[in-house]
Design an enzyme around this catalytic site. Sequence first.
Site, PDB file in Angstrom:
ATOM      1  N   GLY A 190     -68.996 -95.718  50.532  1.00 59.40           N
ATOM      2  CA  GLY A 190     -68.745 -94.479  49.825  1.00 59.40           C
ATOM      3  C   GLY A 190     -69.981 -93.927  49.138  1.00 59.40           C
ATOM      4  CB  CYS A 227     -66.960 -97.665  47.455  1.00 57.74           C
ATOM      5  SG  CYS A 227     -66.643 -97.426  49.219  1.00 57.74           S
ATOM      6  CB  CYS A 259     -66.793-103.609  52.726  1.00 58.68           C
ATOM      7  SG  CYS A 259     -66.983-103.733  50.934  1.00 58.68           S
ATOM      8  CG  HIS A 293     -66.378 -92.537  52.794  1.00 61.42           C
ATOM      9  ND1 HIS A 293     -66.038 -93.299  51.702  1.00 61.42           N
ATOM     10  CD2 HIS A 293     -66.816 -93.406  53.738  1.00 61.42           C
ATOM     11  CE1 HIS A 293     -66.252 -94.581  51.975  1.00 61.42           C
ATOM     12  NE2 HIS A 293     -66.724 -94.669  53.211  1.00 61.42           N
ATOM     13  CD  GLU A 324     -63.296 -99.201  48.129  1.00 62.00           C
ATOM     14  OE1 GLU A 324     -63.140 -99.618  49.301  1.00 62.00           O
ATOM     15  OE2 GLU A 324     -63.955 -99.804  47.263  1.00 62.00           O
TER      16      GLU A 324
END
Length: 283
Positions: free
Chosen positions: A224, A221, A73, A163, A212
Site C-alpha cells: 500500500g 502496509c 505483503c 489498492h 486492508e
Amino acid sequence: MKFNFTKMHGIGNDYVYVNCMDRELEKPEEISIAVSPRHFSVGSDGLIMICSSDKADAKMRIFNADGSEAKMCGNGIRCVGKFLYDKGIVDKTEITVDTLSGVKKLKLNVKDGKVDTVCVDMGKAILEPEKIPVKADKIMINEPVTVAGKEYKLTAVSMGNPHAVCFVDDVDSLDLEKIGPDFENLSIFPDRVNTEFVRVIDDKTLQMRVWERGSGETFACGTGTCATVVAACLNGICKKDTDVTVHLIGGDLIIRYCSDGTVFMTGKAETAYEGVFEYEYKD
C-alpha cells in the site's frame, strides 16, 4: 497439533511466521483465523508460511486475519528475508522469495550479525484496470467515486494486490472503522480493495493510514505504501526516481518509483518473540 512460530513485524504490520521448508501446514486458512485475534490468541494481521521453492530461495504464503490468501505483503516479505538469514536458512544478503505475484528480489542489510533493514524490488506497478482489477475504461487517476453517499477521488494501483489511494487533508481524524468496510467492498473492485488515505506533507514526505481487505486497519502496509507513492507521482505530487518517506502508524518506509515502472521499498524488519501454538482442527 503443535507448531513453533515466530512473531515478527515490519513497522507494526505483524504476522505469525512458521518455518514450513519441510512441510506446509494443513488448512492454513483455518490456522490464520485461529492465531489472529488479539485478545484471545497470539494476535496478528495473519499468518505467513515460509516454504521451499524450486525457483527461489524460499516461497511465502500469506493469509489474512479472515483466512483469505493474499498475493503479496511488502512488510511481510521483509520479515521473511530476516527470518531466512537470522535462522541460517540462507547465508547470503541478496536473496529471492517466490510469491503469488511473482519472484521478488531482496537485499538484506545486516547489523551485528542480524538483518536490520531490507530493500525489496517490488516489481513494476500495475495500472491497467483489467489487471488491478477495477471496473474502469481507462487508467484510474484521481477519479471521483461515491462511497457511502460522499464523493472521494481515487487512484487505482496494483502492486500484486489491488489498492485505491485517496489523498485527504487530514488522516488522523478519519474514522476508518466506520468507512473502511465501505471502501473495501466497493463494487468497482471485484476482488475487494486495500485503501490508503494519504496526507501530503511535501514532495518527498507523505503520511498514510491504511484499511486492508480482510484485516481492517493495520499499522503499516508495504504494498500500500508503494501504491501510495506511485499514485503521488501519477498525480504530480512526488517525482519518480526520488526517495519518498512515508509516515505510517508503525513507522517509516522509504519508497522509490523508478522511471521504468519498478518500485523499491526499504524498511525495518523485527522479531518480537518465539512461541509454540497448539491447535485442534475443526471437523
